[in-house]
Scaffold this motif. Structure first.
Motif, mmCIF file in Angstrom:
data_model
loop_
_atom_site.group_PDB
_atom_site.id
_atom_site.type_symbol
_atom_site.label_atom_id
_atom_site.label_comp_id
_atom_site.label_asym_id
_atom_site.label_seq_id
_atom_site.Cartn_x
_atom_site.Cartn_y
_atom_site.Cartn_z
ATOM 1 N N LEU A 137 142.792 28.820 -79.764
ATOM 2 C CA LEU A 137 143.929 28.238 -79.643
ATOM 3 C C LEU A 137 145.258 29.008 -81.001
ATOM 4 N N ALA A 138 146.182 28.918 -80.710
ATOM 5 C CA ALA A 138 147.071 29.616 -81.452
ATOM 6 C C ALA A 138 147.413 28.827 -81.946
ATOM 7 N N GLU A 139 148.278 28.230 -83.136
ATOM 8 C CA GLU A 139 149.222 26.987 -83.273
ATOM 9 C C GLU A 139 150.312 27.545 -84.220
ATOM 10 N N GLY A 140 150.796 28.750 -84.310
ATOM 11 C CA GLY A 140 151.447 28.917 -84.680
ATOM 12 C C GLY A 140 151.497 29.022 -87.210
ATOM 13 N N GLY A 141 152.339 29.401 -87.145
ATOM 14 C CA GLY A 141 153.668 29.357 -87.295
ATOM 15 C C GLY A 141 154.256 30.377 -86.510
ATOM 16 N N PRO A 142 155.736 30.797 -86.405
ATOM 17 C CA PRO A 142 156.303 30.964 -85.781
ATOM 18 C C PRO A 142 156.121 32.755 -85.862
ATOM 19 N N GLY A 143 156.139 33.310 -87.511
ATOM 20 C CA GLY A 143 155.226 34.514 -87.953
ATOM 21 C C GLY A 143 154.138 34.457 -87.342
ATOM 22 N N VAL A 144 153.341 34.288 -87.122
ATOM 23 C CA VAL A 144 152.021 34.522 -86.998
ATOM 24 C C VAL A 144 151.791 35.024 -85.138
ATOM 25 N N LEU A 145 152.199 33.623 -84.483
ATOM 26 C CA LEU A 145 152.528 34.274 -83.195
ATOM 27 C C LEU A 145 153.398 34.779 -82.447
ATOM 28 N N GLY A 146 154.356 35.364 -83.453
ATOM 29 C CA GLY A 146 155.372 36.667 -83.303
ATOM 30 C C GLY A 146 154.683 37.427 -83.741
ATOM 31 N N ALA A 147 154.184 37.490 -83.941
ATOM 32 C CA ALA A 147 152.323 39.184 -84.070
ATOM 33 C C ALA A 147 151.697 39.294 -83.385
ATOM 34 N N LEU A 148 151.227 38.131 -82.916
ATOM 35 C CA LEU A 148 150.493 38.018 -82.190
ATOM 36 C C LEU A 148 151.098 38.363 -80.391
ATOM 37 N N LEU A 149 152.354 37.593 -80.790
ATOM 38 C CA LEU A 149 153.356 38.320 -78.887
ATOM 39 C C LEU A 149 153.074 39.744 -79.322
ATOM 40 N N ALA A 150 154.004 40.263 -80.470
ATOM 41 C CA ALA A 150 153.755 41.977 -80.863
ATOM 42 C C ALA A 150 152.918 42.685 -80.713
ATOM 43 N N ASP A 151 151.724 42.431 -80.516
ATOM 44 C CA ASP A 151 150.096 43.345 -80.652
ATOM 45 C C ASP A 151 150.020 43.035 -79.432
ATOM 46 N N GLY A 152 150.756 42.144 -77.984
ATOM 47 C CA GLY A 152 150.029 41.948 -76.843
ATOM 48 C C GLY A 152 148.580 41.299 -76.694
ATOM 49 N N LEU A 153 148.649 40.150 -77.516
ATOM 50 C CA LEU A 153 147.886 39.490 -78.430
ATOM 51 C C LEU A 153 147.561 38.228 -77.129
ATOM 52 N N VAL A 154 149.070 37.585 -76.851
ATOM 53 C CA VAL A 154 148.704 36.070 -76.166
ATOM 54 C C VAL A 154 148.285 36.128 -74.897
ATOM 55 N N ASP A 155 147.818 35.797 -74.156
ATOM 56 C CA ASP A 155 147.058 35.841 -72.529
ATOM 57 C C ASP A 155 148.049 34.798 -72.297
ATOM 58 N N GLU A 156 148.172 33.625 -72.690
ATOM 59 C CA GLU A 156 148.938 32.501 -72.647
ATOM 60 C C GLU A 156 149.782 32.007 -73.181
#
Length: 203
Positions: A137-156
Motif C-alpha cells: 500500500l503506497a501512501e505517498g507522498g506525491p514524489g514517491v507516487l510520481g516515481a512509482l507511476l513513472a516506472d509503471g509500478l502502480v497497479d491500482e
C-alpha cells in the motif's frame, strides 16, 4: 452509478479486497485530494479527511502487508510504526529515530535509502516481495507516487475526493516527470452523506 459507502466494516473490506499478482508485489496507492486538486489542507493530507475516509484508510491498511511511504510524508504526517502492516520508508537521506517510528516495544520500519540519490523502487518492491510482503500500500507522498507511476509500478489507485476547496499552493497527489496520458479503468465509486467520493482505478 455511485453506491453508498457500506456502514459495515466487513462489507467495506470486501469492496476493497487487495488483489494479488503472480511472482511480484501488487501495488495499490491510496491518496486524497480536494475538489481543486490539492493533496493537503493546512499542510497535511489529514486535514482533508472525514470519518468515511478514515474508515477506508483503516480498511486499506488492514488489507495490506506493508505500507510504502516517503520520508517527507513520514515527517509531515507524523507517522508511527503500526503493529500491522509493516512500514517501509523511502528516503534519500536519513530518517529521524522518533519514539513513534522506533517504539521500544514494537517493530522498527524498513528503511530504503539512496544515500543522496534516487532509490530504485523496482529493487525496493522486489526486496519487499522476497520478505513475504505481497500486498503493498503506497501512501505517498506525491514524489514517491510520481516515481512509482513513472516506472509503471502502480497497479491500482484508491483516490478519495474531499468535498472542499482549499486554495493556496498545496501540492497535487503526484509530482515529478510527465506521465503517459493513458486511461485508467474505473473499478468503483462510493459516496457518503458528507459528500466524499471514494474511487478505485486500475491501470
Amino acid at each position: 452509478m455511485i453506491d453508498h459507502l457500506p456502514p459495515d466494516d466487513a462489507a467495506l473490506a470486501h469492496r476493497y479486497a487487495h488483489p494479488f499478482a503472480d511472482g511480484r508485489a501488487f501495488v495499490r496507492a491510496n491518496m486524497i485530494s480536494s475538489l481543486d486538486g490539492s493533496a493537503t489542507a493546512a499542510g497535511r493530507s489529514g486535514g482533508l479527511g472525514g470519518d468515511g475516509d478514515r474508515r477506508v484508510f483503516r480498511v486499506l491498511r488492514e488489507q495490506a502487508d506493508v505500507v510504502l511511504v516517503g520520508a517527507a510524508t513520514v515527517r509531515d504526517e507524523d507517522y508511527g510504526t503500526p503493529e500491522h502492516p509493516a512500514l517501509a520508508i523511502v528516503t534519500r537521506g536519513e530518517v529521524a529515530h522518533t519514539p513513534r517510528l522506533y517504539p521500544a516495544d514494537g517493530a522498527e520500519p524498513l528503511v530504503y535509502s539512496g544515500g543522496g540519490s534516487s532509490v530504485d523502487l523496482r529493487e525496493v518492491l522486489a526486496d519487499l516481495y522476497r520478505r513475504g510482503f505481497r500486498r503493498v500500500l503506497a501512501e505517498g507522498g506525491p514524489g514517491v507516487l510520481g516515481a512509482l507511476l513513472a516506472d509503471g509500478l502502480v497497479d491500482e489507485l484508491c483516490l478519495t475526493v474531499a468535498p472542499m476547496l482549499v486554495g493556496g499552493d498545496g501540492r497535487r497527489i503526484v509530482t515529478g516527470p510527465d506521465l503517459p496520458t493513458e486511461h485508467w479503468r474505473r473499478l468503483q465509486i462510493l459516496g457518503d452523506d458528507e459528500g466524499y467520493l471514494y474511487t478505485r482505478w486500475a491501470r
